[in-house]
Design a protein around this motif. Sequence first.
Motif, PDB file in Angstrom:
ATOM      1  N   VAL A 277      23.927 -46.217  63.944  1.00 17.02           N
ATOM      2  CA  VAL A 277      24.741 -44.999  63.952  1.00 17.02           C
ATOM      3  C   VAL A 277      26.188 -45.359  63.622  1.00 17.02           C
ATOM      4  CG1 VAL A 277      25.560 -43.049  65.313  1.00 17.02           C
ATOM      5  CG2 VAL A 277      23.247 -43.920  65.675  1.00 17.02           C
ATOM      6  N   GLN A 278      26.749 -44.655  62.655  1.00 16.11           N
ATOM      7  CA  GLN A 278      28.164 -44.811  62.315  1.00 16.11           C
ATOM      8  C   GLN A 278      28.894 -43.523  62.696  1.00 16.11           C
ATOM      9  OE1 GLN A 278      28.419 -47.834  58.588  1.00 16.11           O
ATOM     10  NE2 GLN A 278      28.020 -45.737  58.039  1.00 16.11           N
ATOM     11  N   ILE A 279      30.131 -43.679  63.154  1.00 20.60           N
ATOM     12  CA  ILE A 279      30.911 -42.533  63.623  1.00 20.60           C
ATOM     13  C   ILE A 279      32.206 -42.437  62.818  1.00 20.60           C
ATOM     14  CG2 ILE A 279      32.057 -41.436  65.593  1.00 20.60           C
ATOM     15  CD1 ILE A 279      29.094 -41.663  66.050  1.00 20.60           C
ATOM     16  N   GLY A 280      32.527 -41.233  62.364  1.00 24.15           N
ATOM     17  CA  GLY A 280      33.823 -40.951  61.748  1.00 24.15           C
ATOM     18  C   GLY A 280      34.438 -39.741  62.439  1.00 24.15           C
ATOM     19  N   LEU A 281      35.744 -39.569  62.304  1.00 24.35           N
ATOM     20  CA  LEU A 281      36.398 -38.444  62.988  1.00 24.35           C
ATOM     21  C   LEU A 281      37.627 -37.999  62.213  1.00 24.35           C
ATOM     22  CD1 LEU A 281      36.803 -37.938  66.774  1.00 24.35           C
ATOM     23  CD2 LEU A 281      38.762 -37.537  65.315  1.00 24.35           C
ATOM     24  N   LEU A 282      37.766 -36.688  62.055  1.00 20.77           N
ATOM     25  CA  LEU A 282      39.018 -36.134  61.555  1.00 20.77           C
ATOM     26  C   LEU A 282      39.334 -34.882  62.347  1.00 20.77           C
ATOM     27  CD1 LEU A 282      38.535 -34.338  58.123  1.00 20.77           C
ATOM     28  CD2 LEU A 282      36.621 -35.114  59.450  1.00 20.77           C
ATOM     29  N   ARG A 287      45.999 -28.208  58.148  1.00 20.20           N
ATOM     30  CA  ARG A 287      45.533 -29.218  57.204  1.00 20.20           C
ATOM     31  C   ARG A 287      44.720 -30.257  57.951  1.00 20.20           C
ATOM     32  NH1 ARG A 287      50.569 -28.523  54.468  1.00 20.20           N
ATOM     33  NH2 ARG A 287      51.612 -30.011  55.820  1.00 20.20           N
ATOM     34  N   PRO A 288      43.729 -30.869  57.280  1.00 23.54           N
ATOM     35  CA  PRO A 288      42.927 -31.907  57.949  1.00 23.54           C
ATOM     36  C   PRO A 288      43.662 -33.239  57.988  1.00 23.54           C
ATOM     37  CG  PRO A 288      42.129 -31.546  55.715  1.00 23.54           C
ATOM     38  CD  PRO A 288      43.231 -30.550  55.939  1.00 23.54           C
ATOM     39  N   ARG A 289      43.326 -34.072  58.975  1.00 25.31           N
ATOM     40  CA  ARG A 289      43.888 -35.416  59.072  1.00 25.31           C
ATOM     41  C   ARG A 289      42.789 -36.379  59.517  1.00 25.31           C
ATOM     42  NH1 ARG A 289      48.583 -36.669  63.281  1.00 25.31           N
ATOM     43  NH2 ARG A 289      46.878 -37.183  64.675  1.00 25.31           N
ATOM     44  N   ILE A 290      42.542 -37.376  58.692  1.00 24.54           N
ATOM     45  CA  ILE A 290      41.491 -38.348  59.005  1.00 24.54           C
ATOM     46  C   ILE A 290      41.998 -39.318  60.067  1.00 24.54           C
ATOM     47  CG2 ILE A 290      40.109 -40.247  58.079  1.00 24.54           C
ATOM     48  CD1 ILE A 290      40.110 -38.716  55.383  1.00 24.54           C
ATOM     49  N   GLU A 291      41.213 -39.479  61.139  1.00 24.41           N
ATOM     50  CA  GLU A 291      41.545 -40.443  62.191  1.00 24.41           C
ATOM     51  C   GLU A 291      40.868 -41.781  61.903  1.00 24.41           C
ATOM     52  OE1 GLU A 291      43.759 -39.988  64.377  1.00 24.41           O
ATOM     53  OE2 GLU A 291      44.051 -37.832  64.233  1.00 24.41           O
ATOM     54  N   PHE A 292      39.571 -41.742  61.551  1.00 26.98           N
ATOM     55  CA  PHE A 292      38.900 -42.971  61.121  1.00 26.98           C
ATOM     56  C   PHE A 292      37.633 -42.607  60.351  1.00 26.98           C
ATOM     57  CE2 PHE A 292      37.759 -42.172  65.556  1.00 26.98           C
ATOM     58  CZ  PHE A 292      36.371 -42.212  65.549  1.00 26.98           C
ATOM     59  N   TYR A 293      37.269 -43.513  59.426  1.00 28.42           N
ATOM     60  CA  TYR A 293      36.114 -43.283  58.569  1.00 28.42           C
ATOM     61  C   TYR A 293      34.831 -43.793  59.238  1.00 28.42           C
ATOM     62  CZ  TYR A 293      39.476 -42.410  54.797  1.00 28.42           C
ATOM     63  OH  TYR A 293      40.478 -41.904  54.022  1.00 28.42           O
ATOM     64  N   LEU A 294      33.698 -43.529  58.584  1.00 29.65           N
ATOM     65  CA  LEU A 294      32.415 -43.990  59.096  1.00 29.65           C
ATOM     66  C   LEU A 294      32.342 -45.510  59.181  1.00 29.65           C
ATOM     67  CD1 LEU A 294      30.173 -41.491  57.127  1.00 29.65           C
ATOM     68  CD2 LEU A 294      30.312 -41.628  59.617  1.00 29.65           C
ATOM     69  N   ALA A 327      36.097 -32.641  54.645  1.00 31.48           N
ATOM     70  CA  ALA A 327      35.203 -33.633  55.261  1.00 31.48           C
ATOM     71  C   ALA A 327      34.073 -34.009  54.304  1.00 31.48           C
ATOM     72  CB  ALA A 327      34.629 -33.094  56.572  1.00 31.48           C
ATOM     73  N   LEU A 328      33.502 -33.006  53.633  1.00 31.51           N
ATOM     74  CA  LEU A 328      32.424 -33.278  52.680  1.00 31.51           C
ATOM     75  C   LEU A 328      32.912 -34.161  51.533  1.00 31.51           C
ATOM     76  CD1 LEU A 328      29.555 -32.764  51.641  1.00 31.51           C
ATOM     77  CD2 LEU A 328      30.407 -30.682  50.545  1.00 31.51           C
ATOM     78  N   SER A 329      34.116 -33.886  51.043  1.00 31.73           N
ATOM     79  CA  SER A 329      34.645 -34.625  49.888  1.00 31.73           C
ATOM     80  C   SER A 329      35.133 -36.020  50.233  1.00 31.73           C
ATOM     81  CB  SER A 329      35.806 -33.839  49.261  1.00 31.73           C
ATOM     82  OG  SER A 329      35.398 -32.561  48.871  1.00 31.73           O
ATOM     83  N   ASN A 330      35.590 -36.213  51.467  1.00 35.02           N
ATOM     84  CA  ASN A 330      36.253 -37.468  51.800  1.00 35.02           C
ATOM     85  C   ASN A 330      35.531 -38.348  52.807  1.00 35.02           C
ATOM     86  OD1 ASN A 330      39.210 -37.345  50.525  1.00 35.02           O
ATOM     87  ND2 ASN A 330      38.628 -35.295  51.174  1.00 35.02           N
ATOM     88  N   MET A 331      34.745 -37.755  53.691  1.00 33.36           N
ATOM     89  CA  MET A 331      34.104 -38.547  54.742  1.00 33.36           C
ATOM     90  C   MET A 331      32.686 -38.975  54.366  1.00 33.36           C
ATOM     91  SD  MET A 331      36.434 -38.781  57.086  1.00 33.36           S
ATOM     92  CE  MET A 331      35.673 -39.246  58.638  1.00 33.36           C
ATOM     93  N   PHE A 332      31.973 -38.121  53.627  1.00 32.45           N
ATOM     94  CA  PHE A 332      30.588 -38.431  53.288  1.00 32.45           C
ATOM     95  C   PHE A 332      30.510 -39.089  51.904  1.00 32.45           C
ATOM     96  CE2 PHE A 332      30.219 -34.866  56.317  1.00 32.45           C
ATOM     97  CZ  PHE A 332      29.465 -35.502  57.296  1.00 32.45           C
ATOM     98  N   GLN A 333      31.294 -40.152  51.725  1.00 32.21           N
ATOM     99  CA  GLN A 333      31.318 -40.888  50.472  1.00 32.21           C
ATOM    100  C   GLN A 333      30.941 -42.342  50.747  1.00 32.21           C
ATOM    101  OE1 GLN A 333      31.915 -39.315  47.561  1.00 32.21           O
ATOM    102  NE2 GLN A 333      32.157 -37.417  48.728  1.00 32.21           N
TER     103      GLN A 333
END
Length: 981
Positions: A277-282, A287-294, A327-333
Amino acid sequence: MRRHRLLPLCALLGVLFAGLLPNLDAQEVLTVGNRDVIFLIDITMGTQSIVAVRDFIKRFVDVMPIGPDQVQVGVAQFSTTPRLVMDLNSYGTRDEINNALSGIRPRPGQTVNIGAALDFVRTNMLRPEKGSRLQRGVPQLILLMTSKKSSDSVEEPARALLRTGALTLAAGAKTADVDELRQIAFSENVVFALRDFRAMPRNPKAILDSLSTLAGVVVTEVPTEPVVEITTVQTQRVVRDIVFLVDGSNYIVSSFPYVRDFIINVVNQLDVRPDRVQIGLLQFAERPRIEFYLNSYSNRQDVVNKISQLRLTGGSVLKTGAAMNYALSNMFQSSTGSRRWQGVQQVLVLITGGPAQDELKSVADKLALAGVLTFTVSSGQADQALLQSVAFVPDLAYHDAQFSNLPAMAELVMPKLIAEVNDTDVTTASFPDEPVAGGERDVAFLIDGTDNVRADFPYIRDFIIKVIEPLDIGIDKVRVSVVQHSERPSPSFYLNTYQTKDEVIRAVNGLSVAGGRSLNTGAALRFMKDTIFSERLGSRTAQNVPQFLIVLSGSRSRDNVKEPAGSLKTEGVVPFGIGVKDADPKQIEAISHNPSFAFIVKEFSELSTIPGQLNTYVSLPKEQLEVVLQQAMAELVMPKLIAEVNDTDVTTASFPDEPVAGGERDVAFLIDGTDNVRADFPYIRDFIIKVIEPLDIGIDKVRVSVVQHSERPSPSFYLNTYQTKDEVIRAVNGLSVAGGRSLNTGAALRFMKDTIFSERLGSRTAQNVPQFLIVLSGSSSRDNVKEPAGSLKTEGVVPFGIGVKDADPKQIEAISHNPSFAFIVKEFSELSTIPGQLNTYVSLPKEQLEVVLQQEIRLWKLVDEREKMMEQVKKLKAQLEQKTQKNGTESNSSPDGDSNRQISDLKFKLVKAEQEVTALEQNVTRLEGQVVRYKSAAENAEKVEDELKAEILKMERELRSALDKVDELESNNSHLSKRLE
């Protein structure tokens, strides 16, 4: 007066302890052997219990011979996350330790993670630099005190502590689980079940006797058969990429602790690691702000620590739909850790407490079509009915009117989060029993085997296992080899030695340090090329199977690494470089396929952060891997061309508090203002802000202008409109789309030349101040851009072209100063990748900028000239062949003399051009080294700055403490003076 009020309490405690501690009333110090004692305290047990625990520790300290060569004391506290109170070497006297104990304060909480706390002690406190004398054979004692059952597993953390040689004692009260305490303690004789910790000071003898008499023998960890973790068995089929999208607005400010506890409760029930399991959070508001990626964190504890440190962005506007799309464009890459291409289920957990102020349903459909399983968790003013339509299916929408009930909701969400995949009709997702490694691979490790890494070798073994765990190892799948090196390489096993994952893991667990005094990594790289990556020892390079090399060094190589690394790359091997402690960053970069494949960490304990990133590349399908490598190499062109161009000694570099923009600059933005970019305009605003943030904006420094354009240009502000950075950023944040149906970029470029870059509106071109123009377009221009762009360049303006979506790449190149100043991205969300490259140019000192621009133009001219000459040579050869065929009987005669001369001249020019290109490339390589040195110097300066800041904070604390004592003494003095009078 406070001291006098405490006297009765002290007297009472004295009575309570009389006769219970040997000679305690006389404060006699016991004679005990050297030991390191760590108290690990559950701070959710309540105020009175915490006071009793603090008092117990003080009594222990008072009767022990405290000192760096006698008894050392460390303290850590925990609830859901652990926190250090003092290291073993933080304080060396009783008074200092007793004063520091006031830092242990109660905190409300319903859950505790004892397993995470035990791991924290093992990895952060039992280290030589933190005062632990474990390696010197001094007993290491840990006393756990808790009032609750742990929410996470304690078995493996307790076993890991025991393997290091530490002896753990466990004391529990209230709802603590006695069976769990027995699992934690090294022996049942040191499990203490208390009714209440408040009774601890009344009967401390049993625990104190254990702490003062135990003499643990340090156990050296030896390789054992692989242990099957219980959590691994339970979660074997749970493979997920889970992104939390968290409302960071004012709607949940007061209730944010409940939201944070909910996320932590979910994470604590998941097996977080790169192959599971990998965890990411924004978080988001307007406006969105990424805290950490997967792929930012590879274990549960790091994720929980980061979540515990979250701070809300705030704001009253809630753009939930835009955040979901982001989130779709930036986190699920794949570049950010997503394993969509492996068939791993992608999950988005939306947590919100306010009403969405934009469109949600279309974005939810977009997520569903992309195979993302959306959960919603809401409270407060969130629209429950709307969020049911946002969730993948209504059953995945959870709502409670009270935020305080969110932490408990984790138990409701978890079963569906880990099990309800088949019932949601996600046809695009598949879940293999074992992670897929993307087909056949040959993966070799070249690790540091010198005596310098002996103490840290377990971290190296763990690192290798974490890299290979997700791989599908087999003779026809992924093959693995490990080689140690010092003065000479020492193979542990070859690519064809083992055929199963169990055999490889057993071999890695059995590795011990080969030994040696120094590294010859260059010679080892030659050995890898000639021996390990040879067909006879298992390499399948001849079968076109991707070849990977992972090089890990803890110090600098004595020999040259660049040439042998280059030979490996020429043979098609993809090397990754990992440097730890004293490794040379320049050598690590030289070894790596490209700088983004180089990793530098300060300590071996930080190696655990890297496997996830490595696996992202190693597991790529072959075709995608080739694309990624090509893109990575393409990204190298820009840094090489903009490297520092003078021979200034880096030791003279200074590091100002604020970023320096290279002196005076005029920077103008010409951005797309048509209706086509309305939905993406926030990305354009963010892009402008990211470019100007590092600049030293001021009327006598850097001036900024922004112009929108569609059919006609529309100035937002001129170069002399604003005089401070705050004013400019405020103006940019206030921008809205000017509107229009199409672009006339050519006309807008003429406007920029005649109006914006004029002296009356703030341009300082007459004062020879560098002029920069950044043109951003989302579609093709209807008019010609080449001529007006040429006029701008003639006037000395340096244009950059940025094309997005439907922009014409040829037009963007024509606008730009040269092709390497042109940037093309598919989506506006990808604009964030460009500002760093632009700033490298904009911030160059004027003289260096001129040299870079000249070299750029010269290089592109040479490339262009070479291509033209090659075309001419081909044409002449074709003409010659035609003439020979036409003459028939004269086919054996020599070619025309003029044609021969032309061909010779062109060949000569071609050779000369190639020589100049080679010289320029060598110059770029040399300058690249200077940039690395600058980086290294900057990092060292930052490190020194951090240390100085920490020292200043410490001195400020000591000063405050001293001032308080002075005030108290003055008060006492005044009181005594009055009494004397």
